[in-house]
Design a protein around this motif. Structure first.
Motif, mmCIF file in Angstrom:
data_model
loop_
_atom_site.group_PDB
_atom_site.id
_atom_site.type_symbol
_atom_site.label_atom_id
_atom_site.label_comp_id
_atom_site.label_asym_id
_atom_site.label_seq_id
_atom_site.Cartn_x
_atom_site.Cartn_y
_atom_site.Cartn_z
ATOM 1 N N VAL A 187 0.841 -1.201 0.000
ATOM 2 C CA VAL A 187 0.000 0.000 0.000
ATOM 3 C C VAL A 187 0.879 1.255 0.000
ATOM 4 N N GLY B 71 6.467 2.192 2.636
ATOM 5 C CA GLY B 71 7.934 2.197 2.690
ATOM 6 C C GLY B 71 8.626 1.391 1.599
ATOM 7 N N LYS B 72 7.942 1.143 0.492
ATOM 8 C CA LYS B 72 8.552 0.369 -0.600
ATOM 9 C C LYS B 72 9.832 1.027 -1.120
ATOM 10 N N THR B 73 9.703 2.294 -1.511
ATOM 11 C CA THR B 73 10.826 2.968 -2.156
ATOM 12 C C THR B 73 12.017 3.106 -1.206
ATOM 13 N N GLN C 153 12.156 10.205 -6.555
ATOM 14 C CA GLN C 153 12.501 9.672 -5.224
ATOM 15 C C GLN C 153 13.412 8.446 -5.367
ATOM 16 N N LYS D 130 8.616 0.959 10.016
ATOM 17 C CA LYS D 130 8.178 1.949 11.010
ATOM 18 C C LYS D 130 7.924 1.358 12.395
ATOM 19 N N GLY E 152 11.967 -2.395 9.444
ATOM 20 C CA GLY E 152 12.420 -1.002 9.420
ATOM 21 C C GLY E 152 12.245 -0.426 10.812
ATOM 22 N N GLU F 47 14.684 5.819 9.980
ATOM 23 C CA GLU F 47 14.854 6.327 8.620
ATOM 24 C C GLU F 47 16.293 6.268 8.117
HETATM 25 N N1 LIG Z 1 10.318 6.107 11.050
HETATM 26 C C1 LIG Z 1 10.380 5.345 9.961
HETATM 27 N N2 LIG Z 1 10.002 5.838 8.765
HETATM 28 C C2 LIG Z 1 10.059 5.043 7.688
HETATM 29 C C3 LIG Z 1 10.498 3.698 7.771
HETATM 30 N N3 LIG Z 1 10.429 3.159 6.521
HETATM 31 C C4 LIG Z 1 9.962 4.132 5.715
HETATM 32 N N4 LIG Z 1 9.726 5.273 6.400
HETATM 33 C C5 LIG Z 1 9.198 6.556 5.897
HETATM 34 O O1 LIG Z 1 7.896 6.362 5.369
HETATM 35 C C6 LIG Z 1 7.632 7.283 4.328
HETATM 36 C C7 LIG Z 1 7.040 6.577 3.118
HETATM 37 O O2 LIG Z 1 8.042 5.743 2.559
HETATM 38 P P1 LIG Z 1 8.103 5.396 0.996
HETATM 39 O O3 LIG Z 1 9.288 4.542 0.828
HETATM 40 O O4 LIG Z 1 7.991 6.610 0.170
HETATM 41 O O5 LIG Z 1 6.768 4.547 0.828
HETATM 42 P P2 LIG Z 1 6.169 3.879 -0.498
HETATM 43 O O6 LIG Z 1 5.573 2.578 -0.114
HETATM 44 O O7 LIG Z 1 7.187 3.847 -1.555
HETATM 45 O O8 LIG Z 1 5.004 4.888 -0.866
HETATM 46 P P3 LIG Z 1 4.295 5.119 -2.304
HETATM 47 O O9 LIG Z 1 5.392 5.308 -3.299
HETATM 48 O O10 LIG Z 1 3.463 6.343 -2.106
HETATM 49 O O11 LIG Z 1 3.465 3.923 -2.580
HETATM 50 C C8 LIG Z 1 8.954 7.998 4.058
HETATM 51 O O12 LIG Z 1 8.924 9.257 4.655
HETATM 52 C C9 LIG Z 1 9.990 7.096 4.734
HETATM 53 O O13 LIG Z 1 11.113 7.823 5.175
HETATM 54 C C10 LIG Z 1 10.890 3.190 9.068
HETATM 55 O O14 LIG Z 1 11.271 2.024 9.246
HETATM 56 N N5 LIG Z 1 10.804 4.062 10.114
#
Ligand SMILES: Nc1nc2c(ncn2[C@@H]2O[C@H](COP(=O)(O)OP(=O)(O)OP(=O)(O)O)[C@@H](O)[C@H]2O)c(=O)[nH]1
Ligand SMILES: [Mg+2]
Length: 331
Positions: free
Chosen positions: A137, A141-143, A176, A284, A309, A312
């Protein structure tokens, strides 16, 4: 189970074994654990107070076990998993095998770790190239996970990595991932905004093959108009990948945001029904008092949690070790 990066990966060239040896040094090991424990403090603080109050004080009676169950459920360990673990602990306590808060806590830690151990938790990198697909979803945190993973693969294992920016849905997504590619020092294949995600995945693998890359990691969108659209797109991306390389993707990682608790468990179920998921990346964990969700996912869905995770920073993506995890929660 994988305690470190060297144990998480299977490589044919000894790179993983060498990394494991370096990570096994007591200083490094202690450092990892300290950081895990610190970053998981929200869950630990919440859980420890209750465990202290139940297992260390007074008689072990009905109320003890009920309170312990409540505490674990509050930490999102999940009702079925909690019931199993507490029933076992109660039985062992009654049979007289355990006495005192310390012994009970140690056994509880073991039981929680046991229940979190499920399936193959390693990632096999012996394919040429190994294709890793990330799904989940939006915002889970995929990227970010791809960036950190690529960094470890390139900098610690010496693997040649190509990223595929197949999230063409969100305008800033490619940018990103490009930033992460730069940080990690790896190549990236992109497509135009709105272009076909399958085509980007296809091109990334084609480039990986022609350049002799070891690993290709494909990013995907987390949001589409509907959940059905999203699942259909993921299936299509998988089909296109298989056209380039018949047994790929070799590894499909689902990211789940731990702060969404039981909702994350439902998401995981939904995704794993739609695409074959080989492992979970639970992100997170630093931001929640409900870190028990890792145990619920592993034990209820029988999908191994491969990575967690806990912040950050680059070093805050870690292989999931149930023993360390349970110890970090309770001690
Ligand atoms: N505190 C914390 N933040 C995290 C962690 N993993 C990811 N994040 C944060 O979560 C946010 C979303 O992460 P993305 O990697 O952009 O998520 P995504 O799944 O790619 O999101 P979409 O591309 O919108 O589908 C970012 O601000 C990351 O820095 C973690 O383990 N801890
Ligand atoms: Mg993304």
């Amino acid at each position: 189970m994988a305690r470190d990066w060297g144990e998480l990966f299977i490589t044919g060239d000894g790179a993983a074994a060498r990394l494991h040896e370096a990570e096994e040094q007591p200083d490094r090991r202690r450092g990892f654990f300290r950081r895990l424990r610190e970053n998981m403090s929200k869950t630990r603080v919440a859980l420890q107070a209750e465990v202290q109050a139940t297992l260390f004080e007074g008689e072990l009676d009905e109320e003890t076990w009920e309170r312990l169950e409540e505490a674990l459920i509050m930490a999102d360990v999940g009702a079925p998993t909690t019931a199993k673990v507490v029933a076992q602990l109660e039985q062992e306590a009654q049979e007289g095998g355990l006495s005192g808060g310390e012994q009970l806590t140690r056994r509880l830690t073991e039981l929680l770790a046991e229940i979190a151990r499920t399936g193959e938790d390693k990632i096999d990198l012996r394919h040429e190239p190994t294709v890793i697909l990330t799904v989940g979803v939006n915002g889970t945190g995929k990227t970010t996970t791809i960036g950190k993973l690529a960094w470890h693969l390139n900098n610690e294992l010496g693997k040649r990595v190509v990223l595929g920016a197949a999230d063409t849905y969100r305008a800033a997504a490619t940018e990103q991932l490009e930033q992460w590619a730069q940080r990690a020092g790896v190549e990236i294949v992109t497509g135009r905004h709105g272009s076909d995600p399958g085509a980007v995945a296809y091109d990334a693998i084609a480039q990986g093959r022609s350049r002799g890359a070891d690993v290709v990691i494909v990013d995907t969108a987390g949001r589409l108009h509907t959940q059905d659209d999203l699942m259909a797109e993921l299936s299509k991306v998988r089909r296109v990948i298989a056209k380039q390389l018949p047994d790929a993707p070799h590894e499909t990682l689902l990211t789940v945001d731990a702060t969404t608790g039981q909702n994350g468990l439902r998401q995981a179920k939904l995704f794993s029904d739609a695409v074959d998921v080989d492992g979970i990346v639970l992100t997170k964990l630093d931001g929640t008092a409900k870190g028990g969700i890792a145990l619920a996912i592993a034990s209820e869905l029988k999908i191994p949690v491969k990575l967690i995770g806990i912040g950050e920073a680059l070093e805050d993506l870690r292989p999931f070790d149930p023993d360390d995890f349970a110890r970090a929660l309770l001690t």
